[in-house]
Design an enzyme around this catalytic site. Structure first.
Site, PDB file in Angstrom:
ATOM      1  CG  MET A   1      -1.448   1.266   1.661  1.00 33.86           C
ATOM      2  SD  MET A   1      -2.623   1.287   3.039  1.00 33.86           S
ATOM      3  CE  MET A   1      -2.124  -0.007   4.105  1.00 33.86           C
ATOM      4  N   PRO A   2       1.014   1.918  -1.128  1.00 34.59           N
ATOM      5  CG  PRO A   2       1.314   2.303  -3.389  1.00 34.59           C
ATOM      6  CD  PRO A   2       0.475   1.549  -2.423  1.00 34.59           C
ATOM      7  CG  LEU A   3       1.735   7.111   3.518  1.00 33.08           C
ATOM      8  CD1 LEU A   3       0.284   7.576   3.520  1.00 33.08           C
ATOM      9  CD2 LEU A   3       2.193   6.775   4.915  1.00 33.08           C
ATOM     10  CB  SER A  38      -3.664  -0.231  -2.851  1.00 27.71           C
ATOM     11  OG  SER A  38      -2.829   0.196  -3.915  1.00 27.71           O
ATOM     12  NE  ARG A  40      -5.157   3.491   2.686  1.00 26.85           N
ATOM     13  CZ  ARG A  40      -5.700   2.529   1.937  1.00 26.85           C
ATOM     14  NH1 ARG A  40      -5.736   2.661   0.625  1.00 26.85           N
ATOM     15  NH2 ARG A  40      -6.194   1.439   2.474  1.00 26.85           N
TER      16      ARG A  40
END
Length: 67
Positions: A1-3, A38, A40
Protein backbone atom coordinates in the site's frame (compact mmCIF):
# COMPACT_ATOMS: atom_id res chain seq x y z
CA UNK A 1 0.00 0.00 0.00
CA UNK A 2 1.83 3.12 -1.19
CA UNK A 3 1.68 6.15 1.11
CA UNK A 4 2.49 9.60 -0.25
CA UNK A 5 2.91 12.49 2.17
CA UNK A 6 2.77 16.07 0.87
CA UNK A 7 3.39 19.22 2.89
CA UNK A 8 2.12 22.52 1.50
CA UNK A 9 1.83 26.04 2.78
CA UNK A 10 -1.80 26.88 3.53
CA UNK A 11 -3.78 28.77 0.95
CA UNK A 12 -5.17 26.23 -1.51
CA UNK A 13 -8.86 25.67 -2.01
CA UNK A 14 -10.60 22.41 -1.20
CA UNK A 15 -10.99 21.88 -4.95
CA UNK A 16 -7.25 22.27 -5.51
CA UNK A 17 -6.43 19.82 -2.72
CA UNK A 18 -8.96 17.33 -4.11
CA UNK A 19 -7.40 17.63 -7.57
CA UNK A 20 -3.93 17.10 -6.09
CA UNK A 21 -5.02 13.97 -4.24
CA UNK A 22 -6.58 12.53 -7.38
CA UNK A 23 -3.60 13.40 -9.59
CA UNK A 24 -1.08 11.92 -7.16
CA UNK A 25 -3.16 8.75 -6.83
CA UNK A 26 -3.28 8.40 -10.60
CA UNK A 27 0.47 9.06 -10.96
CA UNK A 28 1.34 6.42 -8.37
CA UNK A 29 -0.95 3.93 -10.07
CA UNK A 30 0.55 4.62 -13.49
CA UNK A 31 4.18 4.60 -12.34
CA UNK A 32 4.22 1.49 -10.13
CA UNK A 33 1.04 -0.32 -11.11
CA UNK A 34 -0.73 0.20 -7.78
CA UNK A 35 -4.49 -0.06 -7.67
CA UNK A 36 -6.03 3.34 -6.89
CA UNK A 37 -7.85 1.96 -3.85
CA UNK A 38 -4.52 0.92 -2.33
CA UNK A 39 -2.90 4.38 -2.64
CA UNK A 40 -2.93 6.65 0.40
CA UNK A 41 -2.25 10.39 0.11
CA UNK A 42 -1.80 12.58 3.17
CA UNK A 43 -1.74 16.34 2.66
CA UNK A 44 -0.45 18.38 5.57
CA UNK A 45 -0.81 22.14 5.50
CA UNK A 46 1.60 24.42 7.31
CA UNK A 47 1.17 28.09 8.11
CA UNK A 48 3.70 30.23 6.19
CA UNK A 49 4.80 31.77 9.49
CA UNK A 50 6.01 28.31 10.58
CA UNK A 51 7.87 27.41 7.36
CA UNK A 52 11.40 28.73 7.00
CA UNK A 53 13.59 28.97 3.92
CA UNK A 54 17.15 30.12 4.39
CA UNK A 55 16.28 31.34 7.87
CA UNK A 56 13.36 33.52 6.79
CA UNK A 57 9.72 32.63 7.15
CA UNK A 58 7.74 31.97 4.00
CA UNK A 59 5.29 34.63 5.19
CA UNK A 60 8.04 37.25 5.20
CA UNK A 61 9.38 36.05 1.85
CA UNK A 62 5.90 36.25 0.32
CA UNK A 63 5.37 39.73 1.77
CA UNK A 64 8.63 40.89 0.20
CA UNK A 65 7.70 39.32 -3.15
CA UNK A 66 10.45 36.68 -3.06
CA UNK A 67 8.09 33.64 -3.00
Amino acid sequence: MPLVQITLATGRTAEQLDALGKAVTAAVGESIGAKPESVRVIITECEPEKWFIGGESMADLRASGQR
